[in-house]
Scaffold this motif. Structure first.
Motif, mmCIF file in Angstrom:
data_model
loop_
_atom_site.group_PDB
_atom_site.id
_atom_site.type_symbol
_atom_site.label_atom_id
_atom_site.label_comp_id
_atom_site.label_asym_id
_atom_site.label_seq_id
_atom_site.Cartn_x
_atom_site.Cartn_y
_atom_site.Cartn_z
ATOM 1 N N VAL A 76 2.385 21.910 -21.915
ATOM 2 C CA VAL A 76 1.958 21.507 -20.554
ATOM 3 C C VAL A 76 3.114 21.485 -19.554
ATOM 4 O O VAL A 76 2.892 21.328 -18.354
ATOM 5 C CB VAL A 76 1.257 20.116 -20.554
ATOM 6 C CG1 VAL A 76 0.023 20.136 -21.423
ATOM 7 C CG2 VAL A 76 2.205 19.007 -20.966
ATOM 8 N N LEU A 77 4.350 21.650 -20.039
ATOM 9 C CA LEU A 77 5.517 21.518 -19.156
ATOM 10 C C LEU A 77 5.484 22.465 -17.949
ATOM 11 O O LEU A 77 5.863 22.054 -16.847
ATOM 12 C CB LEU A 77 6.808 21.704 -19.975
ATOM 13 C CG LEU A 77 8.036 20.931 -19.494
ATOM 14 C CD1 LEU A 77 7.711 19.483 -19.181
ATOM 15 C CD2 LEU A 77 9.159 21.006 -20.513
ATOM 16 N N PRO A 78 5.009 23.726 -18.114
ATOM 17 C CA PRO A 78 4.967 24.602 -16.934
ATOM 18 C C PRO A 78 4.153 24.008 -15.782
ATOM 19 O O PRO A 78 4.466 24.213 -14.615
ATOM 20 C CB PRO A 78 4.307 25.882 -17.465
ATOM 21 C CG PRO A 78 4.593 25.881 -18.933
ATOM 22 C CD PRO A 78 4.614 24.438 -19.350
ATOM 23 N N SER A 79 3.107 23.212 -16.111
ATOM 24 C CA SER A 79 2.274 22.663 -15.034
ATOM 25 C C SER A 79 2.986 21.547 -14.265
ATOM 26 O O SER A 79 2.500 21.096 -13.229
ATOM 27 C CB SER A 79 0.937 22.161 -15.586
ATOM 28 O OG SER A 79 1.166 21.111 -16.493
ATOM 29 N N ALA A 80 4.168 21.112 -14.753
ATOM 30 C CA ALA A 80 4.945 20.095 -14.014
ATOM 31 C C ALA A 80 5.303 20.611 -12.624
ATOM 32 O O ALA A 80 5.502 19.826 -11.688
ATOM 33 C CB ALA A 80 6.218 19.741 -14.780
ATOM 34 N N GLN A 81 5.356 21.953 -12.462
ATOM 35 C CA GLN A 81 5.667 22.545 -11.148
ATOM 36 C C GLN A 81 4.660 22.107 -10.096
ATOM 37 O O GLN A 81 4.946 22.119 -8.903
ATOM 38 C CB GLN A 81 5.631 24.089 -11.247
ATOM 39 C CG GLN A 81 6.632 24.700 -12.211
ATOM 40 C CD GLN A 81 8.080 24.451 -11.789
ATOM 41 O OE1 GLN A 81 8.358 24.168 -10.628
ATOM 42 N NE2 GLN A 81 8.990 24.525 -12.746
ATOM 43 N N GLU A 82 3.457 21.745 -10.542
ATOM 44 C CA GLU A 82 2.410 21.398 -9.570
ATOM 45 C C GLU A 82 2.353 19.904 -9.257
ATOM 46 O O GLU A 82 1.497 19.464 -8.503
ATOM 47 C CB GLU A 82 1.041 21.841 -10.120
ATOM 48 C CG GLU A 82 0.950 23.325 -10.338
ATOM 49 C CD GLU A 82 -0.435 23.725 -10.828
ATOM 50 O OE1 GLU A 82 -1.393 22.978 -10.574
ATOM 51 O OE2 GLU A 82 -0.537 24.775 -11.472
ATOM 52 N N ALA A 83 3.246 19.119 -9.883
ATOM 53 C CA ALA A 83 3.196 17.660 -9.665
ATOM 54 C C ALA A 83 3.437 17.344 -8.186
ATOM 55 O O ALA A 83 4.350 17.890 -7.566
ATOM 56 C CB ALA A 83 4.244 16.973 -10.530
ATOM 57 N N VAL A 84 2.603 16.474 -7.629
ATOM 58 C CA VAL A 84 2.734 16.092 -6.218
ATOM 59 C C VAL A 84 3.743 14.955 -6.135
ATOM 60 O O VAL A 84 3.606 13.944 -6.812
ATOM 61 C CB VAL A 84 1.371 15.615 -5.664
ATOM 62 C CG1 VAL A 84 1.495 15.223 -4.206
ATOM 63 C CG2 VAL A 84 0.336 16.715 -5.827
ATOM 64 N N ASP A 85 4.756 15.122 -5.276
ATOM 65 C CA ASP A 85 5.836 14.130 -5.211
ATOM 66 C C ASP A 85 5.419 12.935 -4.352
ATOM 67 O O ASP A 85 5.109 13.094 -3.174
ATOM 68 C CB ASP A 85 7.074 14.794 -4.602
ATOM 69 C CG ASP A 85 8.331 14.008 -4.911
ATOM 70 O OD1 ASP A 85 8.247 12.758 -4.912
ATOM 71 O OD2 ASP A 85 9.376 14.619 -5.169
ATOM 72 N N PRO A 86 5.370 11.710 -4.947
ATOM 73 C CA PRO A 86 4.919 10.556 -4.151
ATOM 74 C C PRO A 86 5.988 10.007 -3.200
ATOM 75 O O PRO A 86 5.662 9.264 -2.287
ATOM 76 C CB PRO A 86 4.584 9.500 -5.214
ATOM 77 C CG PRO A 86 5.443 9.845 -6.376
ATOM 78 C CD PRO A 86 5.627 11.332 -6.354
ATOM 79 N N LEU A 87 7.260 10.335 -3.406
ATOM 80 C CA LEU A 87 8.295 9.721 -2.564
ATOM 81 C C LEU A 87 8.421 10.452 -1.228
ATOM 82 O O LEU A 87 8.493 11.685 -1.199
ATOM 83 C CB LEU A 87 9.662 9.746 -3.264
ATOM 84 C CG LEU A 87 9.850 8.888 -4.512
ATOM 85 C CD1 LEU A 87 11.326 8.839 -4.893
ATOM 86 C CD2 LEU A 87 9.332 7.472 -4.352
ATOM 87 N N PRO A 88 8.471 9.718 -0.124
ATOM 88 C CA PRO A 88 8.720 10.363 1.167
ATOM 89 C C PRO A 88 10.058 11.115 1.089
ATOM 90 O O PRO A 88 11.033 10.569 0.562
ATOM 91 C CB PRO A 88 8.817 9.183 2.139
ATOM 92 C CG PRO A 88 8.118 8.049 1.460
ATOM 93 C CD PRO A 88 8.308 8.264 -0.006
ATOM 94 N N PRO A 89 10.113 12.367 1.611
ATOM 95 C CA PRO A 89 11.338 13.170 1.484
ATOM 96 C C PRO A 89 12.587 12.432 1.987
ATOM 97 O O PRO A 89 13.644 12.476 1.351
ATOM 98 C CB PRO A 89 11.037 14.407 2.338
ATOM 99 C CG PRO A 89 9.542 14.481 2.394
ATOM 100 C CD PRO A 89 9.023 13.103 2.267
ATOM 101 N N ALA A 90 12.465 11.718 3.119
ATOM 102 C CA ALA A 90 13.645 11.035 3.672
ATOM 103 C C ALA A 90 14.174 9.994 2.688
ATOM 104 O O ALA A 90 15.389 9.840 2.513
ATOM 105 C CB ALA A 90 13.274 10.367 4.993
#
Length: 730
Positions: A180-194
């Motif tokens: 399943v590791l390849p699907s980690a690319q699709e993880a939505v990042d919860p932290l605000p970029p700043a």
């Protein structure tokens, strides 16, 4: 909500139904995302040998070890008909025997040659006083690299060791993660970029790859730091949104009336409030005067006078025309609070009654075991507004309980109630009532921020004048039986001086609680915990004969319980042998000595709570912790810590360090437990505090999180778990 197909997909599709079933049933992992958040427990280096010396503490546990084969031999038995392969493995710190039987001996005999190295997984058992793994699963770590650089790289490779189960070894879980590791690319990042850039944290995708397949130890550190922030931040955003939503609710400001009930009560107090009580009362009165609901946690040492602070808040609300309800976890405690509050108020608690004060109000009790006529009268007094104050158990939450104008809810010993229970009582107000939550279990700051993060906190850490010190000693009954005999002499001496005593046991022992069923596997060779009924009999016949020994426990008829408690409070019962029903709120100032049997079977904070029942008057208190545990055991170290300090905050920290996070967070905040995989509540104090600040700022700027879709998705996932747990508990 953004849909993340590959991550939300059921593991059956990727791994097949058989493996997916084991992952779901044994480890609670259902989707690719669940599996990506199943982090390695530790990492072994191929070149490093795992310590076999530590296995002695892990009998009956599933372990994974990396070791080298020292020797392997096939032995025959039953006249040559049976075969057994014995393999000895070593890691420099110790040796361990592996055994294989029957037809299963040939393959391992061929694979596990002396000098070869492998990972082994199995259940540690003992045979002939030696540790062994029977039929372990194994994975050879062959060094088939030709040139030296490749060999070095191979030797220093980090092998993730996953929390595993009998049906799925660590390396099989690693293979599942690979899928399943390849699907980690699709993880939505919860932290605000700043926020992420400002703190130098790696992106989520990178963190997931590094935690599962690190190239170096620095990779692991980067990933951990990032994943801890995710957990702390998403949780703190959930709590900040709850605080924000609560602050938007309307509430009726409740201000005390000059010359009213509160002033009349203060005027008849026979003592002055401590500085701490004054400060905390001011914080509470300021909150009550606002037009949105107060949400405050009041934590205070055993005996710091929390009930007095809560009562003054309740009187202020009654002054303003509202009603106050106090929710207690047990009937004994509700009755105790009712008794002490009516005593403190005197004629002010008899509003509308003959001989009562004009300024007074009615104080009623509502519990599940009350007779119908008394219950009907209490319900009537509440709905008409005749009763300004009600004290009760869960019975207060029932649908048929209605208030005239509920202005304040006080929850005592919050850790015994879930968020949903306190919300159920709050929903009985026409507008949201103010909320004061009390606990006598001191809570380290980080736990307060995590478990009670939706509440503002006040701390009472000063004891009222006239409180006596409590001396605590450990009584090693096995090593020094004469110490126990002396303990009973001390009890006799105190009773002869006119004082009273508690003896606390872990179990009731009335035939219904079969100790064999209750004992955990690791306690199978220990005797059952001592029981109230048996100890009371032994004491009444032996060392405390003629002293008026009585019992109190949770399975007694409520009327009998109340009768015993009343007679103990009146000084008629001299020695009370009880379970932990006396742990909170029981207030008998004449009790000066407590003996806790099998003290090692109680938690540190619980012992501190129990001990707070003595030394409540002018005579010094004595608490004796009786234990058969060996001097060098961790259990004895815990008892010594309790004996060494009366500082509840220090003890709660020790307690927390010795227990797993899950126990601490427990049921107090639904859903929290499931979300903390990487975060350690005590060690990561800084991360939690910073995450709380960031979360408060983010929610203030964007309460609906419209500009942060990734954070919204993560939050919905967290709250889904919370809702699920809520339904399971409901």
């Amino acid at each position: 909500m953004e849909h993340v197909p590959a991550l939300d997909e059921d593991l059956k599709k990727t791994l097949g139904p058989a493996t997916a079933k084991v992952l779901a049933e044994q480890l609670g992992l259902h989707t690719a995302l669940d599996l990506l958040h199943h982090y390695p427990r530790r990492y072994a280096e191929r070149g490093e040998l795992t310590s076999l010396a530590e296995l002695a503490d892990q009998i009956d546990e599933h372990v994974t070890v990396v070791a080298q084969v020292a020797d392997a031999r096939i032995l025959t038995f039953n006249g040559g008909r049976g075969k057994r392969l014995e393999v000895t493995i070593t890691d420099g710190s110790g040796r361990l025997q592996l055994v294989f039987f029957g037809a299963g001996v040939h393959k391992p005999h061929k694979d596990l040659l002396p000098g070869s190295r492998a990972m082994f997984a199995g259940k540690v058992s003992k045979f002939n006083h030696k540790l062994q793994l029977a039929h372990p699963a194994y994975e050879p770590l062959g060094a088939d690299a030709s040139d030296r650089d490749a060999a070095t790289a191979f030797a220093s490779q980090l092998i993730p060791i996953y929390p595993a189960c009998a049906k799925l070894e660590s390396w099989k879980i690693a293979n599942c993660v690979d899928a399943v590791l390849p699907s980690a690319q699709e993880a939505v990042d919860p932290l605000p970029p700043a926020l992420r850039e400002g703190r130098g944290l790696v992106p989520l995708t990178e963190a997931l790859l590094k935690i599962h397949r690190p190239g170096t130890k620095a990779d692991i550190e980067d990933a951990r730091q990032r994943l801890k922030w995710d957990e702390a931040f998403v949780l703190q955003v959930a709590l900040a949104r709850r605080r924000h939503a609560d602050s938007q609710l309307p509430a009726v400001p409740r201000r005390p009336l000059p010359g009213g009930l509160l002033d009349a009560f203060d005027a008849k107090l026979p003592f002055t409030l401590t500085q701490g009580q004054e400060t905390v009362s001011k914080e509470i009165f300021d909150d009550l005067a606002t037009d949105h609901p107060m949400h405050r946690l009041l934590q205070g040492e055993v005996g710091s006078g929390k009930t007095m602070v809560a009562l003054r808040a309740m009187l202020a609300v009654v002054d303003s025309g509202g009603q106050a309800a106090m929710l207690a976890p047990t009937e004994v405690l509700a009755q105790q609070h009712h008794r002490s509050i009516t005593e403190m108020m005197g004629e002010l608690a008899e509003g509308g009654m003959l001989g009562g004060s004009d300024q007074g109000t009615k104080v009623v009790l509502l519990t599940g075991s009350m007779g119908m006529p008394a219950r009907r009268q209490a319900l009537l007094d509440l709905v008409t507004g005749e009763a300004g104050i009600v004290i009760g158990t869960h019975a207060l939450i029932e649908d048929k309980v209605q208030f005239h104008d509920l202005g304040l809810v006080v929850v005592d010993e919050q850790h015994r109630f879930g968020v949903e229970q306190r919300d159920a009582l709050r929903s009985k107000g026409k507008q949201p009532p103010h909320l004061l939550v009390m606990t006598a279990t001191p809570i380290p700051r980080t736990v307060a921020m995590t478990v009670f993060g939706d509440l503002e906190t006040s701390v009472l850490d000063q004891l009222p004048a006239g409180r006596s010190p409590i001396a605590t000693h450990v009584v090693p009954s096995k090593d020094k039986p004469h110490f126990l005999a002396r303990a009973w002499e001390r009890v006799r001496e105190e009773v002869e001086k006119g004082h009273q005593a508690y003896v606390v046991c872990p179990r009731i022992g009335d035939g219904e609680d079969d100790p064999k069923k209750k004992q955990a596997a690791d306690e199978a060779d220990r005797r059952p915990p001592l029981a109230v009924v048996e100890i009371a009999e032994q004491l009444a016949r032996g060392p405390l004969a003629g002293m008026g020994v009585e019992v109190l426990h949770g399975r007694m008829d409520p009327a009998d319980k109340d009768d015993v408690m009343r007679r103990f409070a009146a000084g008629e019962v001299k020695v009370l042998v009880a379970t932990t029903v006396i742990e909170v709120g029981v207030n008998v100032p004449n009790s000066t000595v407590m003996v806790i049997m099998d003290a090692d079977r109680f938690g540190v904070s619980q012992l501190h709570q129990l001990r707070g029942r003595v030394g409540r008057g002018s005579a010094p208190g004595l608490c004796l912790l009786v234990s058969e545990m060996h001097e060098a055991s961790p259990a004895r170290a815990r008892l010594d810590a309790v004996a060494a300090t009366l500082d509840g905050f220090e003890l709660s920290r020790i307690d927390l360090e010795q227990r797993r996070e899950g126990d601490v967070l427990g049921q107090a905040q639904s859903g929290v437990r499931s979300s903390l995989r990487m975060l350690a509540v005590i060690e990561d104090e800084e991360v939690i505090a910073e995450a709380r600040e960031e979360a408060t700022r983010v929610v203030a700027e964007d309460p609906a999180l419209e500009r942060l879709p990734g954070l919204r998705t993560a939050l919905e996932a967290l709250l889904d778990t919370e809702r699920e747990q809520y339904l399971e508990k409901g």
